[in-house]
Design a protein around this motif. Structure first.
Motif, PDB file in Angstrom:
ATOM      1  N   LEU A  50       0.873  -1.273  -0.047  1.00  0.00           N
ATOM      2  CA  LEU A  50      -0.111  -0.117  -0.031  1.00  0.00           C
ATOM      3  C   LEU A  50       0.980   1.339   0.104  1.00  0.00           C
ATOM      4  O   LEU A  50       0.659   2.195  -0.762  1.00  0.00           O
ATOM      5  N   PHE A  51       1.994   1.288   0.813  1.00  0.00           N
ATOM      6  CA  PHE A  51       2.626   2.535   1.161  1.00  0.00           C
ATOM      7  C   PHE A  51       3.812   2.562   0.229  1.00  0.00           C
ATOM      8  O   PHE A  51       4.832   1.741   0.006  1.00  0.00           O
ATOM      9  N   GLU A  52       3.918   3.942  -0.361  1.00  0.00           N
ATOM     10  CA  GLU A  52       5.208   4.235  -0.815  1.00  0.00           C
ATOM     11  C   GLU A  52       6.254   4.505   0.042  1.00  0.00           C
ATOM     12  O   GLU A  52       7.587   4.344   0.040  1.00  0.00           O
ATOM     13  N   SER A  53       5.994   5.479   1.099  1.00  0.00           N
ATOM     14  CA  SER A  53       6.576   5.860   1.996  1.00  0.00           C
ATOM     15  C   SER A  53       6.123   6.350   3.367  1.00  0.00           C
ATOM     16  O   SER A  53       4.643   6.627   3.216  1.00  0.00           O
ATOM     17  N   ILE A  54       6.770   6.269   4.721  1.00  0.00           N
ATOM     18  CA  ILE A  54       6.154   6.575   5.931  1.00  0.00           C
ATOM     19  C   ILE A  54       7.120   7.264   6.433  1.00  0.00           C
ATOM     20  O   ILE A  54       8.393   6.983   6.669  1.00  0.00           O
ATOM     21  N   ASP A  55       6.782   8.476   7.163  1.00  0.00           N
ATOM     22  CA  ASP A  55       7.824   9.384   7.796  1.00  0.00           C
ATOM     23  C   ASP A  55       7.257   9.820   8.944  1.00  0.00           C
ATOM     24  O   ASP A  55       5.902  10.083   9.268  1.00  0.00           O
ATOM     25  N   ILE A  56       8.024   9.965  10.044  1.00  0.00           N
ATOM     26  CA  ILE A  56       7.634  10.029  11.360  1.00  0.00           C
ATOM     27  C   ILE A  56       7.869  11.564  11.610  1.00  0.00           C
ATOM     28  O   ILE A  56       9.245  12.170  11.571  1.00  0.00           O
ATOM     29  N   ALA A  57       7.137  12.601  11.787  1.00  0.00           N
ATOM     30  CA  ALA A  57       7.363  14.226  11.929  1.00  0.00           C
ATOM     31  C   ALA A  57       6.890  14.307  13.179  1.00  0.00           C
ATOM     32  O   ALA A  57       6.198  13.746  14.073  1.00  0.00           O
ATOM     33  N   GLY A  58       7.736  15.482  13.976  1.00  0.00           N
ATOM     34  CA  GLY A  58       7.462  16.290  15.108  1.00  0.00           C
ATOM     35  C   GLY A  58       7.456  15.185  16.367  1.00  0.00           C
ATOM     36  O   GLY A  58       8.196  14.384  16.230  1.00  0.00           O
ATOM     37  N   PRO A  59       6.611  15.072  17.125  1.00  0.00           N
ATOM     38  CA  PRO A  59       6.300  14.403  18.256  1.00  0.00           C
ATOM     39  C   PRO A  59       6.041  12.764  18.022  1.00  0.00           C
ATOM     40  O   PRO A  59       6.373  11.992  18.904  1.00  0.00           O
ATOM     41  N   GLY A  60       5.568  12.736  16.878  1.00  0.00           N
ATOM     42  CA  GLY A  60       5.166  11.243  16.467  1.00  0.00           C
ATOM     43  C   GLY A  60       4.094  11.107  15.473  1.00  0.00           C
ATOM     44  O   GLY A  60       3.449  10.182  15.227  1.00  0.00           O
TER      45      GLY A  60
END
Length: 624
Positions: free
Chosen positions: A85-95
């Motif tokens: 499903l996903f091309e990319s997943i980034d974790i931003a800020g506090p979570g």
């Protein structure tokens, strides 16, 4: 983590496309339950989500697929044939998790939209053993006057809310309550006014006057022996003619009721008396020697209930039993005449008890706030259940706020030059005549009703609104209803050209395959990778969620916003992506499928709003 389903998890659009397709707060809201820092939860979740397949066996939207919390008991928009499903997943800020889906995962939902067709708005309806039966009462104007432009807002809101509730899986009956008590002083005065016009005599003191009263008088005068009839006959005739006029005006506005309920029937069938007995038996009404005038004067006194206890009035213990009202209310006066609220008691009991509705809505105008406390007290006194938050479980009053009409930037009192009432039908006619002066009367009224309904619904019902007459009659992209309708006409034009080119789409309903003998083919939606194509797909898939949200909080104004946003998204797609390209037949077919999906969503939205979806408009001649 079994508790995840109870966490306030949100999956929403990102603020910027650079951040991906969706943002999820799961790591933040789960940190306490998991006993881990949000970013650590995010890393674990990211690892698992990147392995997640885009399964074609699940009925989910991209937003649902992106959520760690699944609603497995529901059906909805399905699709997805890509392996992951996903091309990319980034974790931003506090979570926060910023999720970017693979383009082919997004576009793979198009065939399911085509298969759903007109059922697209229902796609996120929770599955229940049987539909909830709902009664929606709205408008309910006294039969001594026309449907005014003020009541128009309530008519548009009540009808659209009913449509939304049906789309959300409920069985809905629209109901109009006729205040037709035979001893109503208002109705008697109306009858006397009509009789005076027929006989050419002066009007009674505080009598009804105006163009509509004269219209009724002309019709009454045509009846045989009208001049020899008494005021009771005039009341029946005048009332029936006024109701017929109200029905016609509402039908012109696209509003049809399953039932027109007579107040007088409650008295004739002894339902008022039975309701009073129920309250007394439950200990929620009492007899007292308090004077009858302890309650405010009733504008609509009703016939006597048989065998009143002399010298005692019957009171609803609406305050003394802490039912939420500010004082106890008189139900039956000491002389045996029921107060107006007595019929309200019987009517609510008829809805919830006799007819057994699971829920009853009552939609009232801005001058009816005082009714909320007393009617909720009636509900409790009748013994119906309350929610944990102290509100009725099976009955809800919704108040819509004032509408102000504006011309040339200034408030415009909506009255005719001769001082007569400006009716809803007058607004419909004015809008249609100004927009399309050369069109037939029927077409003008269609246009006028479309514009009026859309504009009434553009703001939340619980806030006051300005109805801009100048904008409503402007024939440009600034007019939101024409902007949205033009998008539908443009799509229809594109689909017609696709037919001529022999392009058909398997699984679609409607224009795309009509009148074409070519065999429909399955579109290769994986070819749709342009950002504007993918944005359009996601906007189409928002519709079932918009319907679900509207059904939960009654904010049906979102549908006008959605219609405009979907139209804008389609126009942006159309400007950037040429649909029919003879040298690229597969891409052309995929884009035609996307156009058909957009048409399904846009027309379904118009249907919910009670607005027509024209297949041709003047500017469609310019479409290439």
């Amino acid at each position: 983590m079994p508790e995840a389903a109870r966490l306030p998890v949100e999956v929403s659009d990102t603020k910027s496309p650079e951040h991906g397709d969706f943002a999820c707060n799961f790591a933040l809201v789960a940190t306490k339950k998991a006993g881990m820092p949000p970013r650590q939860i995010g890393e674990l979740l990211k690892e698992e989500l990147l392995k997640a397949p885009s399964s074609s066996s699940r009925d989910t939207t991209p937003a649902e697929s992106a959520s760690p919390v699944r609603e497995d008991d529901e059906e909805g928009v399905g699709g997805g044939e890509s392996q992951t499903l996903f091309e990319s997943i980034d974790i931003a800020g506090p979570g926060f998790l910023n999720l970017r889906l693979k383009p082919e995962a997004i576009s793979s939902y198009i065939p399911q939209v085509l298969a759903l067709g007109t059922n697209l708005p229902n796609a996120k309806t929770p599955q229940r053993p049987e539909a909830t039966r709902i009664n929606v009462e709205f408008v309910s104007v006294n039969p001594n006057g026309p449907i005014t432009v003020g009541s128009g807002r309530g008519a548009a809101f009540g009808d659209t809310l009913s449509r939304v509730l049906v789309a959300a899986g409920s069985q809905v009956d629209r109901e109009y309550y006729i205040n037709d008590g035979v001893n109503s002083e208002q109705m008697r005065l109306f009858a006397e006014s009509v009789k005076s016009y027929v006989e050419g005599k002066p009007l009674p003191e505080k009598g009804y006057k105006g163009e509509y009263v004269q219209d009724v008088a002309k019709q009454v005068a045509e009846q045989p022996d009208a001049a020899a009839q008494d005021v009771n006959w005039f009341q029946r005739m005048s009332q029936d003619l006024m109701i017929e006029r109200q029905r016609g005006d509402l039908a012109l506005f696209g509003v049809e009721f399953q039932r027109w309920f007579s107040e007088q029937s409650l008295h004739d069938e002894k339902k008022v008396e039975a309701a009073m007995q129920k309250l007394e038996a439950a200990g929620n009404a009492y007899r007292s020697s308090k004077p009858a005038d302890a309650e405010e004067d009733d504008p609509n006194p009703q016939p006597e209930i048989q065998n009143p206890k002399s010298g005692e009035a019957l009171w609803l213990a609406s305050a003394s039993k802490e039912f939420g009202d500010d004082k106890d209310r008189v139900l039956v006066r000491a002389d045996g005449r029921p107060a107006y609220i007595a019929a309200d008691v019987a009517y609510l009991e008829d809805k919830l008890g006799t007819r057994g509705y699971d829920k009853a809505f009552l939609i009232l105008g801005p001058d009816h706030h005082g009714y909320i406390g007393r009617l909720y007290a009636v509900y409790q006194a009748l013994g119906y259940p309350m929610r944990a938050d102290g509100k009725p479980e099976k009955f809800e009053i919704i108040i819509f706020q004032l509408v102000r009409f504006v011309k040339e930037g200034k408030p415009a009192p909506m009255r005719k030059r001769d001082g007569n009432i400006y009716e809803l039908r007058d607004l419909i006619n004015e809008l249609g005549e100004n927009v399309a002066p050369q069109a037939s009367k029927e077409e003008q009224q269609r246009i006028g009703a479309d514009v009026a309904r859309f504009f009434y619904l553009m703001r939340s019902h619980d806030s006051s609104m300005d109805f801009d007459i100048d904008l409503a009659t402007k024939q440009s992209d600034e007019n939101p209803v024409f902007y949205a309708q033009y998008a539908h006409a443009r799509i229809c034009s594109v689909l017609a050209k696709a037919r001529e080119a022999g392009i058909t789409v398997s699984g679609s309903s409607g224009i795309a395959g009509e009148g074409n003998t070519a065999t429909p083919q399955h579109p290769n939606t994986g070819l749709l990778t342009h950002p504007r194509e993918l944005t359009l797909v996601k906007k189409i898939l928002d519709l079932p969620w918009e319907v679900r949200r509207c059904a939960q909080d009654y904010g049906v104004h979102r549908l006008t916003t959605y219609a405009v946003e979907l139209a804008r998204t389609y126009h942006h797609f159309y400007d950037a992506c040429r649909v029919i390209q003879p040298d690229q037949p597969e891409l052309s077919q995929a884009r035609v499928a996307l156009c058909q999906a957009a048409r399904i969503a846009l027309k379904a939205t118009f249907d919910l709003l009670g607005v027509s979806a024209p297949e041709r408009m003047d500017r469609t001649e310019a479409i290439a």
